[in-house]
Design a protein around this motif. Structure first.
Motif, PDB file in Angstrom:
ATOM      1  N   VAL A   1     -24.696  47.925   5.297  1.00 37.45           N
ATOM      2  CA  VAL A   1     -24.857  47.684   4.507  1.00 37.45           C
ATOM      3  C   VAL A   1     -23.417  47.478   4.524  1.00 37.45           C
ATOM      4  CG1 VAL A   1     -25.176  47.270   2.118  1.00 37.45           C
ATOM      5  CG2 VAL A   1     -26.403  48.947   3.378  1.00 37.45           C
ATOM      6  N   ARG A   2     -21.754  47.685   4.372  1.00 33.25           N
ATOM      7  CA  ARG A   2     -20.563  46.859   4.225  1.00 33.25           C
ATOM      8  C   ARG A   2     -20.343  46.125   5.436  1.00 33.25           C
ATOM      9  NH1 ARG A   2     -15.551  47.776   5.231  1.00 33.25           N
ATOM     10  NH2 ARG A   2     -14.150  47.738   2.709  1.00 33.25           N
ATOM     11  N   ARG A   3     -20.204  46.833   6.737  1.00 34.62           N
ATOM     12  CA  ARG A   3     -21.047  45.893   7.528  1.00 34.62           C
ATOM     13  C   ARG A   3     -21.009  44.218   7.575  1.00 34.62           C
ATOM     14  NH1 ARG A   3     -19.949  51.333  10.200  1.00 34.62           N
ATOM     15  NH2 ARG A   3     -22.136  50.986  10.450  1.00 34.62           N
ATOM     16  N   VAL A   4     -22.079  43.945   7.084  1.00 33.05           N
ATOM     17  CA  VAL A   4     -22.529  43.176   6.911  1.00 33.05           C
ATOM     18  C   VAL A   4     -22.096  42.481   5.925  1.00 33.05           C
ATOM     19  CG1 VAL A   4     -24.777  42.300   6.865  1.00 33.05           C
ATOM     20  CG2 VAL A   4     -24.895  44.245   8.386  1.00 33.05           C
TER      21      VAL A   4
ATOM     22  N   HIS B   1     -18.816  48.804  -5.850  1.00 35.39           N
ATOM     23  CA  HIS B   1     -17.579  48.414  -5.658  1.00 35.39           C
ATOM     24  C   HIS B   1     -15.954  50.161  -6.054  1.00 35.39           C
ATOM     25  CE1 HIS B   1     -13.785  46.598  -6.087  1.00 35.39           C
ATOM     26  NE2 HIS B   1     -13.301  47.341  -6.788  1.00 35.39           N
ATOM     27  N   PRO B   2     -15.402  50.922  -5.774  1.00 40.81           N
ATOM     28  CA  PRO B   2     -14.564  49.135  -4.487  1.00 40.81           C
ATOM     29  C   PRO B   2     -15.277  49.578  -2.370  1.00 40.81           C
ATOM     30  CG  PRO B   2     -12.726  51.651  -4.983  1.00 40.81           C
ATOM     31  CD  PRO B   2     -14.560  51.414  -5.254  1.00 40.81           C
ATOM     32  N   GLY B   3     -16.112  51.186  -2.811  1.00 42.25           N
ATOM     33  CA  GLY B   3     -17.149  50.720  -1.217  1.00 42.25           C
ATOM     34  C   GLY B   3     -17.171  49.526  -0.716  1.00 42.25           C
TER      35      GLY B   3
ATOM     36  N   SER C   1     -15.782  37.380  -4.293  1.00 48.26           N
ATOM     37  CA  SER C   1     -17.107  36.181  -3.973  1.00 48.26           C
ATOM     38  C   SER C   1     -16.893  35.886  -2.670  1.00 48.26           C
ATOM     39  CB  SER C   1     -16.146  35.101  -4.482  1.00 48.26           C
ATOM     40  OG  SER C   1     -14.944  35.145  -3.707  1.00 48.26           O
ATOM     41  N   SER C   2     -16.939  36.419  -1.850  1.00 47.91           N
ATOM     42  CA  SER C   2     -17.114  36.215   0.025  1.00 47.91           C
ATOM     43  C   SER C   2     -18.018  37.423  -0.337  1.00 47.91           C
ATOM     44  CB  SER C   2     -16.130  36.847   0.670  1.00 47.91           C
ATOM     45  OG  SER C   2     -15.274  37.806   0.207  1.00 47.91           O
ATOM     46  N   VAL C   3     -18.460  38.994  -0.843  1.00 51.62           N
ATOM     47  CA  VAL C   3     -19.272  39.662  -0.589  1.00 51.62           C
ATOM     48  C   VAL C   3     -21.126  38.782  -1.339  1.00 51.62           C
ATOM     49  CG1 VAL C   3     -20.580  41.916  -1.346  1.00 51.62           C
ATOM     50  CG2 VAL C   3     -18.061  42.032  -0.856  1.00 51.62           C
TER      51      VAL C   3
END
Length: 236
Positions: free
Chosen positions: A153-156, A184-186, A191-193
């Motif tokens: 999920v983080r990579r996406v 957060h922070p993982g 704003s980009s996320v």
């Protein structure tokens, strides 16, 4: 009513995890032993069930005035018992997505959690407080699967990787649950996320998701309905 559990395959092993299992595992917070978004969890798990059915083309949607109705695809019953229960409910007649979420969601938490426990992803222990009151504690089972899901999920969301359809739906549902700031922070709350998560919510998954346009539309409708159900106050 006995909760539905997943039937083992021919080798006696449990089948692949459902989207609802993956989502509940992500929502589980190992540090506190709690599940994020507990108060609205049934909407989110129901959304995952409907999204799973959509991804496998077991259900479809159709407009009905201002609402959207979801219905089972005839002759396409899933083998998984939790998914089959939802499919059976929708096979009696088309229902609005909101009504489907409200009907499917309430009994899901325990059987989905039990599957994670049986897989070893979550460990549940009973203990007594003050020697009198019995309580249940949840702990990470040490399989590493939650960390792998979180990494996907983080990579996406953070790195902008084009997701597989399943990961796109999982990330969109996590956003729809309203719990994303708790990661957060993982997964940084930036704003980009937020922009990326909103794109996934709308079904803009990118070519790498490799899902039919109709499947993306159905899944996006489900996730949007989860967002509405969680954010709008109930009508009196």
């Amino acid at each position: 009513m006995t909760p539905p559990f997943e039937m083992p395959d021919a080798a006696g092993q449990p089948g692949a995890p459902t989207l609802a299992e993956d989502l509940l595992l992500l929502l589980f917070q190992p540090d506190s032993g709690t599940i994020a978004g507990e108060n609205t969890l049934f909407y989110v798990l129901a959304g995952a069930v409907l999204a799973d059915l959509a991804l496998a083309e077991h259900v479809t949607t159709a407009p009905a005035g201002r609402a959207v109705r979801v219905q089972s695809v005839e002759g396409s019953a899933p083998s998984d018992e939790i998914l089959r229960s939802a499919w059976d409910h929708l096979s009696t007649k088309p229902r609005s997505v909101q009504a489907a979420l409200a009907a499917i969601g309430p009994p899901l938490r325990e059987p989905v959690l039990q599957r994670l426990i049986e897989r070893g992803d979550i460990d549940r222990t009973d203990r007594k407080v003050l020697g009198l009151f019995r309580t249940t504690a949840l702990r990470d089972g040490g399989t590493g699967r939650r960390a792998r899901l979180l990494g996907e999920v983080r990579r996406v969301l953070v790195e902008g990787t084009e997701p597989q359809a399943r990961v796109a739906a999982l990330a969109a549902l996590l956003w729809g649950s309203g719990t994303l700031p708790q990661f957060h922070p993982g997964i940084p709350w930036t704003s980009s996320v937020i922009t990326r998560a909103k794109e996934l919510e709308r079904g803009n998954w990118g070519a790498g998701a490799a899902a039919e346009a109709v499947t993306r539309t159905v899944t996006a409708t489900v996730v949007n309905s989860v967002v509405v159900a969680i954010t709008l106050p109930p009508r009196s």
